[in-house]
Design a protein around this motif. Structure first.
Motif, PDB file in Angstrom:
ATOM      1  N   ARG A   5       0.835  -1.204   0.000  1.00  0.00           N
ATOM      2  CA  ARG A   5       0.000   0.000   0.000  1.00  0.00           C
ATOM      3  C   ARG A   5       0.867   1.251   0.000  1.00  0.00           C
ATOM      4  O   ARG A   5       0.586   2.209  -0.705  1.00  0.00           O
ATOM      5  N   ASN A 147      -7.108   6.873  -0.408  1.00  0.00           N
ATOM      6  CA  ASN A 147      -7.775   5.714  -0.988  1.00  0.00           C
ATOM      7  C   ASN A 147      -8.961   6.137  -1.862  1.00  0.00           C
ATOM      8  O   ASN A 147      -9.168   5.600  -2.940  1.00  0.00           O
ATOM      9  N   ARG A 151      -9.186   5.500  -6.288  1.00  0.00           N
ATOM     10  CA  ARG A 151     -10.028   4.345  -6.638  1.00  0.00           C
ATOM     11  C   ARG A 151     -10.177   4.243  -8.118  1.00  0.00           C
ATOM     12  O   ARG A 151     -10.242   5.115  -8.870  1.00  0.00           O
TER      13      ARG A 151
END
Length: 151
Positions: A5, A147, A151
């Motif tokens: 991540r 995040n 997307r």
């Protein structure tokens, strides 16, 4: 946080502009986003913020609601939008701003109901974060914002 991540966030090199006349507060926010792999820039007053909004292409703007000399985030956004509109018809490089609009997060001790952010074709106001924001909560919100953006 998982290494994959963090690597993914580094890949995007999200541009974040932090606007706050309180140096300590600006550095707190800047440190979080920098450690998450973002490229960060700070502005410590409204005129510096306007210059950096026009000169850079921030993906995210984290802006304290009340800046120096009683100027608030809504006034900064309005003024910057007028500048973009003025040059949008003259310079094709500015036209991207209506398509790739910075995501604005305002923050202050005021509640969401106490602020009013103008809608413009150049900025999207996503949220208002109420101060004080503990460091851990700021990290969680920053991760959620990144995040959502990617997307």
């Amino acid at each position: 946080m998982h290494k994959e991540r963090v690597h993914q966030l580094h890949h995007f090199r999200t541009q974040v502009l932090i606007v706050d006349d309180d140096v300590d507060s600006a550095l707190k926010v800047e440190t979080i986003f920098h450690h998450l792999g973002c490229q960060t820039t700070c502005a410590l007053n409204w005129s510096e913020a306007l210059k950096k909004m026009c000169a850079t292409k921030p993906d995210i703007i984290i802006m304290d609601w009340l800046l120096d000399h009683e100027v608030n985030a809504a006034q900064v956004i309005k003024h910057c939008s007028k500048t973009f509109a003025k040059f949008n018809s003259q310079a094709s490089s500015m036209k991207y701003r209506t398509q790739n609009r910075p995501q604005v997060i305002t923050y202050s001790s005021l509640t969401d109901a106490e602020i009013n952010v103008p809608q413009t074709p150049y900025f999207d106001h996503l949220d208002h974060w109420q101060k004080p924001i503990p460091q851990r909560e700021l990290l969680i919100r920053a991760l959620g914002l990144l995040n959502q953006l990617h997307r």
